[in-house]
Design a protein around this motif. Structure first.
Motif, short mmCIF file in Angstrom:
data_model
loop_
_atom_site.label_atom_id
_atom_site.label_comp_id
_atom_site.label_asym_id
_atom_site.label_seq_id
_atom_site.Cartn_x
_atom_site.Cartn_y
_atom_site.Cartn_z
N ASP A 1 0.66 -1.07 -0.48
CA ASP A 1 -0.34 0.06 -0.22
C ASP A 1 0.61 1.75 0.22
N ILE A 2 2.11 1.10 -0.12
CA ILE A 2 3.06 2.48 0.10
C ILE A 2 2.90 2.81 -0.66
N TYR A 3 2.94 4.10 -0.89
CA TYR A 3 3.07 5.10 -2.65
C TYR A 3 4.20 5.60 -3.13
N ILE A 4 4.40 6.39 -1.98
CA ILE A 4 5.41 7.61 -1.76
C ILE A 4 6.89 7.55 -1.80
N THR A 5 8.04 7.15 -2.49
CA THR A 5 8.90 6.53 -2.51
C THR A 5 8.92 5.10 -1.93
N PRO A 6 8.17 4.44 -2.64
CA PRO A 6 8.40 3.35 -1.39
C PRO A 6 9.80 2.73 -2.27
N THR A 7 10.57 2.24 -2.59
CA THR A 7 12.00 1.52 -2.87
C THR A 7 12.80 2.93 -3.37
N VAL A 8 14.06 1.62 -3.47
CA VAL A 8 15.13 2.14 -3.60
C VAL A 8 15.56 2.31 -4.83
N LYS A 9 14.74 1.85 -5.97
CA LYS A 9 14.31 2.16 -7.47
C LYS A 9 14.21 4.14 -7.15
N GLU A 10 13.06 4.17 -6.20
CA GLU A 10 12.57 5.46 -6.05
C GLU A 10 13.49 6.44 -5.85
N VAL A 11 14.42 6.30 -4.81
CA VAL A 11 15.08 6.93 -4.27
C VAL A 11 16.47 7.27 -5.55
N LYS A 12 16.69 6.25 -6.40
CA LYS A 12 17.96 6.66 -7.37
C LYS A 12 17.03 7.72 -8.01
N GLU A 13 16.25 7.43 -8.45
CA GLU A 13 15.76 8.19 -9.56
C GLU A 13 15.31 9.36 -9.18
N LEU A 14 15.09 10.34 -7.80
CA LEU A 14 14.99 11.15 -7.40
C LEU A 14 16.74 11.77 -6.58
N LEU A 15 17.48 10.62 -6.60
CA LEU A 15 19.04 11.47 -6.50
C LEU A 15 19.41 11.60 -7.85
N ASP A 16 19.35 11.33 -8.90
CA ASP A 16 20.09 11.76 -10.22
C ASP A 16 19.31 12.68 -10.90
N ALA A 17 17.65 13.59 -10.05
CA ALA A 17 17.63 14.59 -10.45
C ALA A 17 17.61 15.27 -9.90
N GLY A 18 18.80 15.45 -8.41
CA GLY A 18 19.35 16.16 -7.26
C GLY A 18 18.39 17.62 -6.88
N VAL A 19 17.56 16.11 -6.37
CA VAL A 19 16.38 17.16 -5.45
C VAL A 19 17.32 17.50 -3.98
N ASP A 20 17.29 18.30 -2.85
CA ASP A 20 17.68 19.24 -1.24
C ASP A 20 17.72 17.97 -0.09
N MET A 21 16.82 17.14 -0.22
CA MET A 21 16.19 16.75 0.59
C MET A 21 14.80 15.47 -0.25
N ILE A 22 14.43 14.41 0.07
CA ILE A 22 14.15 12.88 -0.88
C ILE A 22 13.02 13.01 0.83
N ALA A 23 11.59 13.14 0.65
CA ALA A 23 10.90 12.53 1.92
C ALA A 23 9.83 11.43 0.84
N LEU A 24 10.01 10.63 1.89
CA LEU A 24 8.92 9.41 1.74
C LEU A 24 8.53 8.63 2.87
N ASP A 25 7.25 7.58 2.19
CA ASP A 25 6.64 6.71 3.00
C ASP A 25 7.26 5.98 4.32
N ALA A 26 7.24 6.96 5.68
CA ALA A 26 7.97 5.91 6.89
C ALA A 26 7.27 5.14 7.86
N THR A 27 6.27 5.20 6.87
CA THR A 27 5.27 4.26 7.44
C THR A 27 5.52 2.82 7.78
#
Length: 229
Positions: free
Chosen positions: A77-103
């Motif tokens: 049911d996790i939808y917001i930055t669920p896995t490492v794959k999405e984290v990698k995409e955000l790292l490549d995009a050069g964001v200042d901060m990554i937000a993720l579902d921490a439930t």
């Protein structure tokens, strides 16, 4: 990097610029313009979805960006930055901060919250933990995230279901945590945003009430129809 963005957004407004595929303003060009409008209005930061939108927003504005990737997985049911794959995409995009579902809910592919936070932190990436309860916030803080956000309060089946922002959760977390607490979720009025800061929020995120015209219109129409009866 995390400390820098947290200093820039302290006691200020972050505007969430997102439009999903079924919404009229879906598209990176629209979101970049929306982010520019937010900057012109005095926003101190942008929360944005997908690497493509983030890249376009970065061309249009110099505001710090909190990045997410919303993605459905069949086994979670996790939808917001669920896995490492999405984290990698955000790292490549050069964001200042990554937000993720921490439930504490089950994540896709058998991945764990602990692993994903560690992966980001090993790369010196600032992390915002989106939580729905006090217990989740305390646990996320123990993992070393840079801040927590009340984004998911009311959006998990076990958190309070209310049309109003969760003021009490923000107040509790501001007192119990040593890291910044970001107020997000169901904040529809400027007075509600200001009150969150009075309760101890480090910053406030507002999305739909600013950036989703169809929902803003609906609220006006509903109020008019109520009084026209």
């Amino acid at each position: 990097m995390g400390k820098h963005i947290l200093e820039r957004i302290q006691n200020k407004l972050i505007v969430s610029c997102q439009a999903l595929e079924d919404e009229p303003l879906h598209g990176s060009a629209f979101m970049a313009k929306m982010a520019l409008a937010a900057e012109m209005g005095g926003a101190a930061g942008i929360r944005a979805n997908t690497a493509k939108d983030i890249q376009e927003i970065k061309k249009m504005t110099g505001l710090p960006i909190i990045g997410i990737v919303k993605r459905d997985y069949e086994d979670s049911d996790i939808y917001i930055t669920p896995t490492v794959k999405e984290v990698k995409e955000l790292l490549d995009a050069g964001v200042d901060m990554i937000a993720l579902d921490a439930t504490r809910r089950k994540r896709p592919n058998g991945e764990t919250l602990e692993e994903i936070v560690a992966f980001a932190k090993e790369r010196q990436q600032a992390v915002m933990a989106d939580i729905s309860t006090e217990e989740e916030a305390l646990y996320a803080a123990s993992l070393g995230v840079d801040c927590v956000s009340t984004t998911l309060s009311g959006y998990t089946p076990y958190s309070p279901q209310d049309s109003l922002p969760n003021f009490s959760l923000v107040e509790k977390l501001a007192k119990s945590l040593s890291i910044p607490v970001i107020a997000e979720g169901k904040i529809n009025l400027p007075s509600q945003a200001a009150y969150m800061l009075q309760l101890g929020a480090h910053a406030v995120v507002v999305g739909s009430a600013i950036t989703r015209p169809q929902l803003i219109t609906q609220s006006f129409v509903a109020e008019i129809e109520q009084h026209a009866k």
